[in-house]
Design a protein around this motif. Structure first.
Motif, PDB file in Angstrom:
ATOM      1  N   GLN A 193       0.751  -1.255   0.225  1.00  0.00           N
ATOM      2  CA  GLN A 193      -0.031  -0.161  -0.025  1.00  0.00           C
ATOM      3  C   GLN A 193       0.769   1.270   0.010  1.00  0.00           C
ATOM      4  O   GLN A 193       0.693   2.150  -0.645  1.00  0.00           O
ATOM      5  N   ALA A 194       1.908   1.232   0.837  1.00  0.00           N
ATOM      6  CA  ALA A 194       2.783   2.324   0.821  1.00  0.00           C
ATOM      7  C   ALA A 194       3.434   2.786  -0.367  1.00  0.00           C
ATOM      8  O   ALA A 194       3.677   3.824  -0.702  1.00  0.00           O
ATOM      9  N   LYS A 195       3.985   1.689  -1.054  1.00  0.00           N
ATOM     10  CA  LYS A 195       4.772   1.760  -2.105  1.00  0.00           C
ATOM     11  C   LYS A 195       3.782   2.107  -3.428  1.00  0.00           C
ATOM     12  O   LYS A 195       4.096   2.921  -4.259  1.00  0.00           O
ATOM     13  N   THR A 196       2.613   1.542  -3.422  1.00  0.00           N
ATOM     14  CA  THR A 196       1.683   2.163  -4.452  1.00  0.00           C
ATOM     15  C   THR A 196       1.283   3.642  -4.324  1.00  0.00           C
ATOM     16  O   THR A 196       1.262   4.583  -5.166  1.00  0.00           O
ATOM     17  N   ALA A 197       1.175   4.024  -2.964  1.00  0.00           N
ATOM     18  CA  ALA A 197       1.201   5.392  -2.733  1.00  0.00           C
ATOM     19  C   ALA A 197       2.096   6.205  -3.076  1.00  0.00           C
ATOM     20  O   ALA A 197       2.092   7.429  -3.420  1.00  0.00           O
ATOM     21  N   ASN A 198       3.351   5.792  -2.995  1.00  0.00           N
ATOM     22  CA  ASN A 198       4.438   6.465  -3.488  1.00  0.00           C
ATOM     23  C   ASN A 198       4.510   6.667  -5.072  1.00  0.00           C
ATOM     24  O   ASN A 198       4.715   7.997  -5.328  1.00  0.00           O
ATOM     25  N   SER A 199       4.191   5.834  -5.541  1.00  0.00           N
ATOM     26  CA  SER A 199       4.027   6.041  -7.136  1.00  0.00           C
ATOM     27  C   SER A 199       2.758   6.995  -7.434  1.00  0.00           C
ATOM     28  O   SER A 199       2.991   7.757  -8.303  1.00  0.00           O
ATOM     29  N   LEU A 200       1.586   6.804  -6.978  1.00  0.00           N
ATOM     30  CA  LEU A 200       0.448   7.608  -6.942  1.00  0.00           C
ATOM     31  C   LEU A 200       0.722   9.062  -6.597  1.00  0.00           C
ATOM     32  O   LEU A 200       0.269  10.184  -7.257  1.00  0.00           O
ATOM     33  N   PHE A 201       1.620   9.168  -5.703  1.00  0.00           N
ATOM     34  CA  PHE A 201       2.025  10.645  -5.229  1.00  0.00           C
ATOM     35  C   PHE A 201       2.662  11.272  -6.320  1.00  0.00           C
ATOM     36  O   PHE A 201       2.462  12.604  -6.549  1.00  0.00           O
ATOM     37  N   ALA A 202       3.784  10.594  -7.148  1.00  0.00           N
ATOM     38  CA  ALA A 202       4.263  11.056  -8.130  1.00  0.00           C
ATOM     39  C   ALA A 202       3.328  11.667  -9.174  1.00  0.00           C
ATOM     40  O   ALA A 202       3.629  12.723 -10.035  1.00  0.00           O
ATOM     41  N   VAL A 203       2.365  10.825  -9.478  1.00  0.00           N
ATOM     42  CA  VAL A 203       1.436  10.912 -10.281  1.00  0.00           C
ATOM     43  C   VAL A 203       0.593  12.292 -10.066  1.00  0.00           C
ATOM     44  O   VAL A 203       0.522  13.323 -10.892  1.00  0.00           O
ATOM     45  N   GLY A 204       0.249  12.448  -8.912  1.00  0.00           N
ATOM     46  CA  GLY A 204      -0.514  13.493  -8.201  1.00  0.00           C
ATOM     47  C   GLY A 204       0.448  14.860  -8.308  1.00  0.00           C
ATOM     48  O   GLY A 204      -0.001  16.040  -8.688  1.00  0.00           O
ATOM     49  N   PHE A 205       1.484  14.570  -7.956  1.00  0.00           N
ATOM     50  CA  PHE A 205       2.375  15.822  -7.764  1.00  0.00           C
ATOM     51  C   PHE A 205       2.664  16.462  -9.214  1.00  0.00           C
ATOM     52  O   PHE A 205       2.649  17.783  -9.230  1.00  0.00           O
ATOM     53  N   ASP A 206       3.021  15.505 -10.154  1.00  0.00           N
ATOM     54  CA  ASP A 206       3.228  16.152 -11.442  1.00  0.00           C
ATOM     55  C   ASP A 206       1.932  16.742 -12.104  1.00  0.00           C
ATOM     56  O   ASP A 206       2.065  18.069 -12.675  1.00  0.00           O
ATOM     57  N   LYS A 207       0.860  16.338 -12.080  1.00  0.00           N
ATOM     58  CA  LYS A 207      -0.329  16.879 -12.481  1.00  0.00           C
ATOM     59  C   LYS A 207      -0.393  18.398 -11.888  1.00  0.00           C
ATOM     60  O   LYS A 207      -0.710  19.296 -12.652  1.00  0.00           O
ATOM     61  N   ARG A 208      -0.053  18.533 -10.746  1.00  0.00           N
ATOM     62  CA  ARG A 208      -0.421  19.776  -9.966  1.00  0.00           C
ATOM     63  C   ARG A 208       0.869  20.810 -10.175  1.00  0.00           C
ATOM     64  O   ARG A 208       0.475  22.094 -10.139  1.00  0.00           O
ATOM     65  N   PHE A 209       2.134  20.225 -10.474  1.00  0.00           N
ATOM     66  CA  PHE A 209       3.048  21.497 -10.516  1.00  0.00           C
ATOM     67  C   PHE A 209       3.844  21.183 -11.903  1.00  0.00           C
ATOM     68  O   PHE A 209       4.672  22.093 -12.107  1.00  0.00           O
TER      69      PHE A 209
END
Length: 323
Positions: A193-209
């Protein structure tokens, strides 16, 4: 998949080989968890290429020792230690406050906890989700203005690197109970779960910035024997096929220098200029996961944009910030 992004490097390349030819003079990099394991080699490679590197970790003795060793090799001071405990939101906020408004060109979220027994952070989060994801989420969103400031100052794009793992295949994010308040705890499911979250965070951060000049990608460093295995017995590592009968890592495991290579490529590779929201491994964009090659590739749930948005909202609510 669109045309897959690759590089001249591969699974056996080292961080120094990847950074060779790059002049990072004037760039500032923060590497979390760089007091041990592949974080050390990530910090070393960036510093020897000219960057100023901050080793953001929770153990001052180890962090200072690594910084001193890097500076001795570089022949001048390029590395320094910065105290931050990713299992404490107060510690993260203090780090960001002390950092102030100084620009950051590279933020490498390298620190991690793996397969720990059920433990909780200072703020009550399950330790793996709380440290690996929520700690980095808060740190990154607090420092996002600093990344944007670096873009404005240099005219060049900044980058965030989020370390994930093939372990993401073990679980998506359980949005109803991410902190194991109401379900039985499984250490490997929690790691997934944590490692999936790390990948999804990159997706979300890139979208926003990305429109502000900052790109983010996730990285699978490979299998490496480091202090990350501190919560595993030798018997367990043998049973999982990681160690042979002589307790030596089996073929396929990387050295720490090789393990740091994809992180460094994500930070400096020209092939990734302006590119974000990807999952990278062996110095290339990962292929889709398949049963034929279970130790490589990325599963769809780790790059799902809807899940990334849902995780972002959940994370904001849990850490008490809006970014």
């Amino acid at each position: 998949m669109a045309e897959r992004i690759t590089s001249p490097f591969g699974a056996k390349s080292t961080a120094r080989e990847v950074v060779a030819g790059h002049d990072l003079s004037g760039k500032v990099a923060i590497v979390t968890g760089a007091a041990t394991g592949i974080g050390v080699e990530t910090a070393r490679a960036l510093a020897l290429a000219g960057a100023e590197v901050i080793i953001a970790a929770r153990k001052p003795d180890l962090g200072e020792e690594v910084a001193n060793a890097i500076n001795a090799e570089a022949g001048l001071k390029r590395a320094s230690f910065g105290m931050v405990d990713l299992a404490s939101l107060d510690s993260i906020r203090h780090f960001a406050h002390v950092w102030g408004d100084r620009p950051i060109d590279l933020l490498i979220n390298n620190a991690g906890v793996m397969a720990s027994p059920l433990m909780r952070t200072v703020d009550g989060f399950e330790m793996q989700f709380g440290t690996n994801h929520l700690g980095h989420f808060l740190l990154s969103t607090l420092l996002a203005p600093n990344l944007v400031a670096a873009v404005k100052a240099s005219g060049k794009r900044a980058r965030l690197v989020s370390l994930s793992s093939i372990g993401h295949r073990r679980s998506g994010v359980n949005f109803d109970d991410p902190n194991y308040q109401n379900r039985d705890y499984d250490k490997w499911e929690a790691y997934g779960q944590a490692k999936t979250a790390n990948s999804l965070f990159a997706v979300g951060f890139d979208k926003r910035f990305k429109d502000h000049g900052v790109n983010a990608n996730a990285v699978m460093p490979g299998g490496i024997m480091t202090p990350l295995q501190r919560h595993m017995t030798l018997e367990e590592q043998r049973a999982m096929g990681w160690l042979d009968e002589n307790d030596k890592p089996r073929e396929g495991f990387k050295t720490t220098e090789q393990g740091a290579a994809t992180s460094v490529w994500a930070a400096v590779g020209a092939e990734l200029d302006g590119v974000g929201g990807l999952y990278l491994e062996d110095c290339a964009q990962a292929v889709p996961w398949s049963k034929d090659h279970p130790w490589n590739g990325v599963m769809p749930h780790a790059l799902d944009p809807e899940a990334a948005d849902r995780l972002w909202a959940l994370s904001e609510a849990l850490v008490g910030t809006e970014a």
